[in-house]
Design an enzyme around this catalytic site. Structure first.
Site, short mmCIF file in Angstrom:
data_model
loop_
_atom_site.label_atom_id
_atom_site.label_comp_id
_atom_site.label_asym_id
_atom_site.label_seq_id
_atom_site.Cartn_x
_atom_site.Cartn_y
_atom_site.Cartn_z
N ASP A 1 42.22 40.15 36.68
CA ASP A 1 41.57 40.22 38.16
C ASP A 1 41.88 41.86 38.58
OD1 ASP A 1 40.22 39.31 40.59
OD2 ASP A 1 42.23 39.36 41.25
N GLU B 1 37.99 37.61 33.06
CA GLU B 1 39.03 38.18 33.64
C GLU B 1 40.49 38.21 32.47
OE1 GLU B 1 38.61 37.54 38.15
OE2 GLU B 1 39.43 36.09 37.12
#
Length: 228
Positions: free
Chosen positions: A47, A119
């Site tokens: 992220d 991610e």
């Protein structure tokens, strides 16, 4: 995993990282593994990696774009729905290890699980190859979307961008004027202009006043960008 590496455009030195990126917490739990055996920590890292590398790529590709627009464009690219779409393009769901419950609930198709897997892959690439490799991954998979998302965002948020620009430069906001409407009540077309001081900056026509105002604002932004 070799096929996935080909689709990613990156071959891992430590393939365990890619394997870990595909382990959902439901699978790790059912296997009696500790939580650090699933992909959640890689997801956490990924992220942050995507925020930085996508932001860096946008900064390079759009050097004249204002900070607020860069932030909105990055948000249009790095969000659950879009990351899930990119995960589907890479067929990540095929490689995921899920618990029986998630399998029954069609977890391979869930946006939340797919976006987290994407991610996690980004985090794994960063750990395996470093920042430059992660940045190359972003360039390869995100830049084809830049113009599409920019155009969508530009029209959808044109009013906000125009107001920010005029407030910043002149400490005044534009005015939207309904110039006219035509057609039957169930299918009207609205004609709107956006004015600043004594000048008309743009015009728009649409089936709703809001969309007409956005089109007028988009025209105004193009007008101002050309310095006319």
């Amino acid at each position: 995993m070799r096929l996935l590496e080909q689709d990613l455009g990156y071959h891992f030195q430590n393939r365990f990282l890619l394997q870990k990126a595909m382990i959902h917490s439901s699978h790790a739990f059912e296997q009696g593994r500790q939580t650090h055996k699933d992909n959640e920590t890689l997801e956490f890292l990924g992220d942050a990696v995507l925020d930085l590398t996508v932001g860096h790529a946008l900064f390079r590709h759009f050097p004249e774009m204002r900070e607020g627009d860069l932030t909105r464009l990055r948000a249009a690219l790095v969000n659950e729905r879009h990351l899930a779409r990119m995960a589907r393009d890479l067929d990540l769901g095929r490689y995921l290890l899920l618990g029986k419950g998630e399998e029954v609930n069609l977890g391979r198709g869930k946006d939340s699980i797919l976006s987290c897997a994407f991610e996690a892959v980004a985090g794994a690439i960063f750990l395996d190859g470093g920042y430059e490799v992660a940045a190359e991954f972003v360039e390869r998979h995100f830049t084809p979307w830049f113009d599409d998302r920019q155009q969508t965002m530009f029209l959808a948020d044109a009013k906000s961008s125009l107001q920010e620009l005029l407030q910043e430069q002149f400490n005044e906001a534009p005015r939207y004027v309904l110039e006219g409407e035509e057609g039957p009540d169930h299918s009207k077309t609205f004609h709107v202009s956006v004015r600043f001081r004594a000048e008309t900056l743009g015009q728009g026509s649409a089936r709703s006043k809001k969309v007409a105002e956005q089109e007028a604002a988009a025209m105004a932004l193009k007008h101002l960008a050309k310095g006319q």
